[in-house]
Scaffold this motif. Structure first.
Motif, mmCIF file in Angstrom:
data_model
loop_
_atom_site.group_PDB
_atom_site.id
_atom_site.type_symbol
_atom_site.label_atom_id
_atom_site.label_comp_id
_atom_site.label_asym_id
_atom_site.label_seq_id
_atom_site.Cartn_x
_atom_site.Cartn_y
_atom_site.Cartn_z
ATOM 1 N N SER A 8 2.777 -7.500 2.552
ATOM 2 C CA SER A 8 3.712 -6.388 2.576
ATOM 3 C C SER A 8 3.415 -5.503 1.398
ATOM 4 N N ALA A 9 2.847 -4.319 1.662
ATOM 5 C CA ALA A 9 2.453 -3.418 0.575
ATOM 6 C C ALA A 9 3.223 -2.127 0.738
ATOM 7 N N THR A 10 4.480 -2.151 0.423
ATOM 8 C CA THR A 10 5.345 -0.995 0.604
ATOM 9 C C THR A 10 4.951 0.099 -0.356
ATOM 10 N N PHE A 11 4.835 1.314 0.167
ATOM 11 C CA PHE A 11 4.406 2.437 -0.659
ATOM 12 C C PHE A 11 5.600 3.260 -1.099
ATOM 13 N N PRO A 13 -8.887 -4.582 5.257
ATOM 14 C CA PRO A 13 -8.148 -5.615 4.515
ATOM 15 C C PRO A 13 -7.758 -5.189 3.103
ATOM 16 N N ASN A 14 -8.625 -4.465 2.414
ATOM 17 C CA ASN A 14 -8.311 -4.055 1.053
ATOM 18 C C ASN A 14 -7.296 -2.926 1.007
ATOM 19 N N LEU A 15 -7.189 -2.131 2.064
ATOM 20 C CA LEU A 15 -6.082 -1.183 2.155
ATOM 21 C C LEU A 15 -4.766 -1.939 2.322
ATOM 22 N N VAL A 16 -4.752 -2.867 3.261
ATOM 23 C CA VAL A 16 -3.529 -3.616 3.552
ATOM 24 C C VAL A 16 -3.058 -4.398 2.323
ATOM 25 N N SER A 17 -3.996 -4.920 1.541
ATOM 26 C CA SER A 17 -3.628 -5.729 0.380
ATOM 27 C C SER A 17 -3.273 -4.887 -0.839
ATOM 28 N N GLY A 18 -3.407 -3.562 -0.731
ATOM 29 C CA GLY A 18 -2.931 -2.691 -1.799
ATOM 30 C C GLY A 18 -3.955 -2.270 -2.820
ATOM 31 N N ASN A 19 -5.241 -2.458 -2.545
ATOM 32 C CA ASN A 19 -6.265 -2.060 -3.503
ATOM 33 C C ASN A 19 -6.449 -0.553 -3.575
ATOM 34 N N TYR A 20 -6.005 0.160 -2.572
ATOM 35 C CA TYR A 20 -5.948 1.621 -2.573
ATOM 36 C C TYR A 20 -4.916 2.019 -1.535
ATOM 37 N N ASP A 21 -4.641 3.330 -1.435
ATOM 38 C CA ASP A 21 -3.515 3.796 -0.621
ATOM 39 C C ASP A 21 -3.919 4.449 0.696
ATOM 40 N N THR A 22 -5.151 4.898 0.799
ATOM 41 C CA THR A 22 -5.624 5.529 2.030
ATOM 42 C C THR A 22 -7.064 5.120 2.284
ATOM 43 N N ILE A 23 -7.505 5.350 3.506
ATOM 44 C CA ILE A 23 -8.928 5.254 3.847
ATOM 45 C C ILE A 23 -9.379 6.612 4.370
ATOM 46 N N MET A 24 -10.399 7.190 3.729
ATOM 47 C CA MET A 24 -11.093 8.362 4.267
ATOM 48 C C MET A 24 -12.567 7.994 4.282
ATOM 49 N N SER A 60 3.586 0.776 6.482
ATOM 50 C CA SER A 60 4.839 0.987 5.760
ATOM 51 C C SER A 60 4.883 2.321 5.023
ATOM 52 N N ASP A 61 3.754 3.016 4.916
ATOM 53 C CA ASP A 61 3.685 4.220 4.088
ATOM 54 C C ASP A 61 3.994 5.486 4.880
#
Length: 242
Positions: free
Chosen positions: A14-17, A76-87, A206-207
Motif C-alpha cells: 500500500s503506497a498511498t500518495f 514492481p518498483n513503482l508499486v513499492s514506492g521507489n518512484y511516483d510515476t512511470i514514463m 491509490s494516487d
C-alpha cells in the motif's frame, strides 16, 4: 508500444500518495529506448518523455526528479514506492491496468514492426527477438514463431546482427532510425502489427490526485497543440498526432 507482460501479481504494498510539501515527483524511466527516453552524453535522462515530463510537471506546478530503473522491474518498483510515476514508452493495456493506473495517452496507438538482416524472412516461422516482459514478447510467444528474449532493446537488435535471431520485433518508432542508419544492413520485413492502446504515464492506483493533475495538463497540451509539436520534434512530421 512498450509493453510489460506481468507474470504475477504486483507486490502487495500500500503506497498511498500525498503530494509532498515540496511538490517533488519522482519520475521513473528506463533510459534505454530512444527517442522516447535515453541517457545522453552528460549522463542525464533525455528524450521525448524527459521533455514532455518536465513540461507536465511545470504546468502542474510540481518538481520532477528522474529515476532510472531497469525495464523488467519498473512496475514492481513503482508499486513499492521507489518512484511516483512511470514514463517509459509504456503501452496502456488491460493487464497492466489491473495492477497500476494510467493517465490518458500522451502518444497515440502506433504499430510494432519486424526488422531482419535480409528480406524474405518468414516472421511466422522465424526465430524472433523481443525485449523481455513486453507486449511484443507476448505477441511473438503466441504467433507460432520462436521467441528469444533479451533484457534490453539494444540486445534484441544485436541478436539479428550477429545471427542469434532472424528478426527483431519492437515498436516501429524505435526501429526506424536504426534501419535508416544501418546502410541497408537492416530491413523491415513482414507486416506491421497494432498493439496496445497508446502510451500513458503509469501511477499507483491509490494516487488519484496525482493522476488528475497530470490528466489535466495532458488535456491542456493536446488542446493547445504543444503536445503535437513535441511529437513531431522527436518522431518526425509523419508521426501520429492528436
Amino acid at each position: 508500444m512498450k509493453k510489460i507482460i506481468l507474470a504475477s501479481a504486483a507486490l502487495a504494498v500500500s503506497a498511498t500518495f500525498a503530494i509532498a510539501q515540496d511538490k517533488t515527483i519522482r519520475m521513473g524511466t528506463e533510459g534505454a529506448y530512444p527517442p522516447y527516453n535515453f541517457i545522453n552524453d552528460a549522463g542525464e535522462v533525455d528524450g521525448f518523455e524527459r521533455e514532455l515530463g518536465d513540461e507536465l510537471c511545470k504546468r502542474a506546478e510540481l518538481t520532477c526528479e528522474w529515476v532510472k530503473n531497469d525495464w523488467d522491474s519498473i512496475i514492481p518498483n513503482l508499486v513499492s514506492g521507489n518512484y511516483d510515476t512511470i514514463m517509459a514508452g509504456m503501452s496502456i493495456t488491460d493487464e497492466r491496468d489491473e495492477v497500476i493506473d494510467f493517465t490518458q495517452d500522451y502518444f497515440p496507438p502506433t504499430e510494432s514492426a519486424y526488422v531482419a538482416a535480409a528480406e524474405g524472412v518468414d516472421v511466422k516461422e522465424a526465430i524472433v527477438a523481443a525485449q523481455t516482459a513486453t507486449i511484443q514478447a507476448g505477441y511473438i510467444a503466441e504467433s507460432g514463431a520462436t521467441l528469444v528474449e533479451f533484457a534490453t532493446p539494444e540486445e534484441t537488435v544485436a541478436a539479428v546482427r550477429n545471427g542469434e535471431a532472424d528478426a527483431v520485433f519492437a515498436d516501429r518508432d524505435y526501429l526506424v532510425p536504426l534501419v535508416e542508419a544501418s546502410n541497408g544492413e537492416l530491413v523491415f520485413v513482414g507486416e506491421d502489427v497494432a498493439l496496445g492502446g497508446g502510451i500513458g504515464m503509469g501511477l499507483r492506483e491509490s494516487d488519484t490526485e496525482l493522476k488528475e493533475k497530470f490528466d489535466a495538463v495532458i488535456t491542456e497540451m493536446k488542446a493547445d497543440g504543444s503536445l503535437n509539436t513535441l511529437l513531431k520534434k522527436w518522431f518526425g512530421d509523419e508521426t501520429a498526432t492528436y
